[in-house]
Design an enzyme around this catalytic site. Sequence first.
Site, PDB file in Angstrom:
ATOM      1  N   GLU A  33       0.837  -1.201   0.000  1.00  0.00           N
ATOM      2  CA  GLU A  33       0.000   0.000   0.000  1.00  0.00           C
ATOM      3  C   GLU A  33       0.874   1.254   0.000  1.00  0.00           C
ATOM      4  OE1 GLU A  33      -3.029   0.113   3.003  1.00  0.00           O
ATOM      5  OE2 GLU A  33      -3.886  -1.802   2.366  1.00  0.00           O
ATOM      6  N   ASP A  71      -9.147   0.105  -0.388  1.00  0.00           N
ATOM      7  CA  ASP A  71      -7.846   0.707  -0.110  1.00  0.00           C
ATOM      8  C   ASP A  71      -7.677   2.078  -0.756  1.00  0.00           C
ATOM      9  OD1 ASP A  71      -6.961  -1.417   1.488  1.00  0.00           O
ATOM     10  OD2 ASP A  71      -6.301  -2.547  -0.269  1.00  0.00           O
ATOM     11  N   LYS A  87      -4.356  -6.811  -2.650  1.00  0.00           N
ATOM     12  CA  LYS A  87      -4.401  -8.128  -2.005  1.00  0.00           C
ATOM     13  C   LYS A  87      -3.300  -9.019  -2.575  1.00  0.00           C
ATOM     14  CE  LYS A  87      -7.968  -8.359   0.750  1.00  0.00           C
ATOM     15  NZ  LYS A  87      -7.619  -7.797   2.030  1.00  0.00           N
TER      16      LYS A  87
END
Length: 144
Positions: A33, A71, A87
């Site tokens: 991320e 996200d 993911k």
Amino acid sequence: MTQKKFRQGYYKPKHPEKYKGNTASVIYRSSWERKVMEFFDTSKNIEWWNSEGLVIPYMSIDKKVHRYFPDFIFLNKKKETYIIEIKPFRETLPPTRRQRNYNSASITYVINQLKWKASEEFCKKQNIFFRVWTEKELKRMGIM
């Protein structure tokens, strides 16, 4: 065997004008991320982005409505809006009985599928796109 620790922290945008939200509370929950945040922040093809700023309701396996926070959401220079979930590829596949954590992996898989289905329906109504990015997409795009 030790449990692998997730890398979490706060990301400080280099281009705060591109971030839609409070730049003092941009939290990444994995190193992947964080890398995507750096990509959005520095890419000339991204007009704006946000992290976990959108809520999509979904019906979970307990038959109750829950809230899903994807996200990312971003707008590119082509004026296309995307909702992105990050993911590991293995979590996008149905678990196999050979997995040692088969029961919990099965529950996680089903819940993710319900979240993603709700996201796709939400996106269809809004004329935007929903994508799950795994390490495969991140590598192909040069993010990892």
